[in-house]
Design an enzyme around this catalytic site. Structure first.
Site, short mmCIF file in Angstrom:
data_model
loop_
_atom_site.label_atom_id
_atom_site.label_comp_id
_atom_site.label_asym_id
_atom_site.label_seq_id
_atom_site.Cartn_x
_atom_site.Cartn_y
_atom_site.Cartn_z
CG ASP A 6 0.59 3.10 -6.37
OD1 ASP A 6 0.67 4.23 -5.97
OD2 ASP A 6 0.44 2.95 -7.69
CB SER A 7 -3.73 4.60 -5.54
OG SER A 7 -2.66 5.25 -6.83
CE1 TYR A 38 -5.48 5.92 -2.23
CE2 TYR A 38 -3.27 5.80 -1.87
CZ TYR A 38 -4.47 5.15 -1.69
OH TYR A 38 -4.46 3.91 -0.95
N GLY A 39 -4.70 11.03 -6.41
CA GLY A 39 -4.06 12.30 -6.41
C GLY A 39 -5.14 13.35 -6.57
CB CYS A 69 1.92 5.74 -3.63
SG CYS A 69 0.72 7.10 -4.02
CG ASN A 70 5.87 10.27 -6.24
OD1 ASN A 70 7.12 10.72 -5.72
ND2 ASN A 70 5.93 9.15 -6.98
CB THR A 71 -0.28 10.71 -4.25
OG1 THR A 71 -0.11 11.06 -5.36
CG2 THR A 71 -1.56 11.59 -3.60
CD GLU A 148 -4.82 1.98 -11.52
OE1 GLU A 148 -5.15 0.94 -10.85
OE2 GLU A 148 -3.76 2.34 -11.46
CB CYS A 180 2.61 10.47 -10.47
SG CYS A 180 1.54 9.07 -10.25
CB THR A 181 4.86 5.12 -8.62
OG1 THR A 181 3.55 5.12 -8.28
CG2 THR A 181 5.81 5.66 -7.71
CG HIS A 182 -0.12 5.35 -11.75
ND1 HIS A 182 -0.17 5.45 -10.34
CD2 HIS A 182 -1.12 4.62 -11.85
CE1 HIS A 182 -1.03 4.76 -9.87
NE2 HIS A 182 -1.88 4.19 -10.98
N1 DGL Z 1 0.97 6.55 -8.16
C1 DGL Z 1 0.66 7.29 -7.18
C2 DGL Z 1 1.80 8.40 -7.14
O1 DGL Z 1 2.96 8.10 -7.09
C3 DGL Z 1 -0.61 8.11 -7.38
C4 DGL Z 1 -1.59 8.26 -8.38
C5 DGL Z 1 -3.06 8.39 -8.07
O2 DGL Z 1 -3.62 7.66 -7.35
O3 DGL Z 1 -3.52 9.44 -8.15
O4 DGL Z 1 1.62 9.72 -6.91
#
Ligand code: DGL
Length: 257
Positions: A6-7, A38-39, A69-71, A148, A180-182
Site C-alpha cells: 500500500d502507499s 497516492y490519492g 490499496c484501492n488507488t 498515516e 480506501c484501505t486507510h
Molecule cells: N490506501 C489507499 C487506498 O486504498 C490509498 C491512500 C492514499 O495513499 O491516498 O486507496
C-alpha cells in the site's frame, strides 16, 4: 512469501484479514511511505510506483501479490498483472457489488481518494454492479494522511467526516463503502456518525479469501511477517499497537528494512 503493499498504513487493515485467513503463510508488507498519499497523485506516477514496488517484491521472493490499496488497484493492477504473468495478483476494489446487493434504500455511497473517485475503473464497477441503485461517490482528501500520521482522534478530521457523511445519510444512503484501505481505521469514527442509519462495507475479508484461493503452497510457511517501507520503516512497527494490530508484532522477523 506473499507480498502485500500500500502507499502506507492503510493496507495493514487488509494484512490483518490475510493473517487471520492464512495464519501459516509468510508475508512481506511494503508501505511506500516515501510517496504517501497516492490519492492526490497522477495515474502515471501511481502506476510507476506500483510497477517498481511489485518488481521489488517479486525479486524478493514473493509468489503472490496483494495490492492492498484501492488507488493503486484502479490505476495499475492491469499493468502489474501484465508485468508478472506468472504471479497471481489480487487487487482491492471498492465493495460496490455487495453494497448494491444489500442496500434496502437503493442508495449507497463510496468514500474514496480523489484518484479512485475520478477513475474509469470505479465508473465501470458502478455500471456493472450497481445499475439498480443510486451511487454517491465522495472523494475524501486528507483522510488517508490523518491515518498515516495516526491522528485518528483529531477534531478537524471528525468534523470533516461529519461534513461529508451526514449529507449522504440525509439523502437516504444505507451502505457506505470504504473505498480506501486507510478508511478501515476510521471505522469507529464513521460508525459514530452513521449510527443505525448505514452500514459500512469493507472488502478486506473478501480480499483475504481470494488470496487464500490463489495461495497454494504459499499458505504453508512459518507464519512470519516482514515489514518494509520506503521511508521511516520504524514508524510501521510503532503504528501496530496504535491501530490495534499489536498481535501482528509476535510474527515479526527481527530487523527493520
Ligand atoms: N490506501 C489507499 C487506498 O486504498 C490509498 C491512500 C492514499 O495513499 O491516498 O486507496
Amino acid at each position: 512469501m506473499i507480498g502485500v503493499f500500500d502507499s502506507g498504513l492503510g493496507g495493514l487493515s487488509v494484512l490483518a484479514a490475510l493473517v487471520r485467513t492464512l495464519p501459516g503463510a509468510d508475508f512481506t508488507y511494503f508501505a511506500d511511505t516515501a510517496h504517501v498519499p497516492y490519492g492526490n497523485k497522477e495515474d502515471e506516477f501511481i502506476q510507476g510506483r506500483v510497477l517498481d514496488v511489485g518488481a521489488d517484491l517479486v525479486a524478493g521472493g514473493c509468489g503472490l501479490l496483494v495490492v492492498a490499496c484501492n488507488t493503486a488497484t484502479v490505476a495499475a493492477v492491469q499493468a502489474l498483472r501484465a508485468a508478472h504473468p506468472g504471479i497471481p495478483v489480487v487487487g482491492v476494489e471498492p465493495g460496490i457489488k455487495p453494497a448494491a446487493q444489500d442496500s434496502r434504500s437503493g442508495r449507497i455511497a463510496v468514500l474514496a481518494t480523489e484518484a479512485t473517485a475520478r477513475s474509469s475503473r470505479l465508473k465501470r464497477l458502478i455500471e456493472d454492479h450497481a445499475g439498480n441503485v443510486e451511487v454517491f461517490v465522495e472523494p475524501c482528501p486528507g483522510w488517508a494522511t490523518h491515518v498515516e500520521t495516526l491522528q485518528l482522534d483529531d477534531p478537524v478530521l471528525a468534523a470533516d467526516v461529519r461534513r461529508r457523511v451526514e449529507p449522504l445519510l440525509d439523502r437516504g444512503v444505507d451502505r457506505i463503502v470504504l473505498g480506501c484501505t486507510h478508511y478501515s481505521f476510521l471505522s469507529p469514527l464513521l460508525r459514530g456518525v452513521a449510527g443505525e442509519r448505514a452500514e459500512l462495507v469493507d472488502v478486506a475479508v473478501a480480499v483475504a479469501r481470494q488470496a487464500q484461493r490463489l495461495a497454494g503452497q504459499l499458505a504453508h510457511g512459518n507464519g512470519r511477517l516482514h515489514l518494509q517501507a520506503s521511508a521511516h520503516p520504524e514508524r510501521l512497527h510503532a503504528a501496530l499497537p496504535r491501530l490495534h494490530l499489536g498481535h501482528l508484532a509476535t510474527r515479526l522477523v527481527a530487523g527493520i528494512a
